[in-house]
Scaffold this active site. Structure first.
Site, short mmCIF file in Angstrom:
data_model
loop_
_atom_site.label_atom_id
_atom_site.label_comp_id
_atom_site.label_asym_id
_atom_site.label_seq_id
_atom_site.Cartn_x
_atom_site.Cartn_y
_atom_site.Cartn_z
N HIS A 61 107.45 24.08 53.30
CA HIS A 61 107.31 23.47 51.98
C HIS A 61 107.49 21.96 52.12
CE1 HIS A 61 108.33 27.24 49.38
NE2 HIS A 61 107.63 27.57 50.45
N GLU A 63 109.31 19.85 50.53
CA GLU A 63 110.71 19.41 50.51
C GLU A 63 111.39 19.61 51.85
OE1 GLU A 63 110.08 21.57 46.46
OE2 GLU A 63 109.22 21.61 48.47
N CYS A 91 111.61 25.51 44.68
CA CYS A 91 111.85 26.95 44.69
C CYS A 91 113.29 27.23 45.15
CB CYS A 91 110.85 27.62 45.64
SG CYS A 91 111.20 27.31 47.39
N CYS A 94 114.07 25.86 48.77
CA CYS A 94 114.16 24.40 48.80
C CYS A 94 115.38 23.89 48.03
CB CYS A 94 112.88 23.77 48.27
SG CYS A 94 111.47 24.10 49.34
#
Length: 161
Positions: A61, A63, A91, A94
């Site tokens: 992801h 992040e 999410c 993260c």
């Protein structure tokens, strides 16, 4: 959270960079999410874009990639005094990594009604499981972030028909 006009302009500047990075992710076939991390002096420490599809990695992801880059640059996992800008509300994975990194501030663009773990579906930073208090600002360039995601998903649906 109240902030000055100068701080607001800084938030806009960094979120615009995150949007630009997100565009590259979308063009490469991943959901267009971009992230940047700056230090307390306004220096760019790390950036990331979604790479799940390209890397076939469920943890790729935006992040997470930005957190890894910033930690590598600082040579510590403790990102005290740093700010993360991301186009979409993080999410649960993260959000957990953000809390663990000890970031000072999270600034995100648009809420995620399906998996948002900062304010929308869950609130990991303020939960009993959080060992770090994180300041959060949501809704920075919200309309632009939402439009970018909606356009990408519309394009994907049409492509698959």
């Amino acid at each position: 959270m109240l902030f000055s006009h100068t701080q607001y302009l800084q938030h806009l500047k960094w979120m615009q960079l995150a949007l630009y990075i997100a565009q590259a992710a979308g063009e490469a076939g991943d959901v267009p999410v971009g992230a940047v991390i700056i230090d307390s002096f306004g220096n760019l420490l790390g950036k990331g874009e979604n790479r799940k599809e390209r890397d076939q990695d469920p943890t790729a992801h935006a992040e997470i990639i930005a957190l890894r880059a910033a930690a590598c640059k600082l040579k510590t996992w403790r990102l005290h005094g740093c700010t993360l800008y991301v186009t979409l509300e993080p999410c649960p994975m993260c959000a957990g990594a953000i809390v663990q990194s000890r970031l000072e501030l999270l600034v995100y663009g648009v809420d995620d009604p399906k998996t948002g773990a900062i304010r929308t579906v869950e609130n990991i930073p303020d939960s009993a499981a959080s060992n770090h208090k994180l300041s959060v600002i949501g809704g920075v360039l919200e309309s632009s972030c939402r439009q970018q995601l909606q356009a990408w998903f519309t394009h994907q649906r049409h492509r698959l028909q």
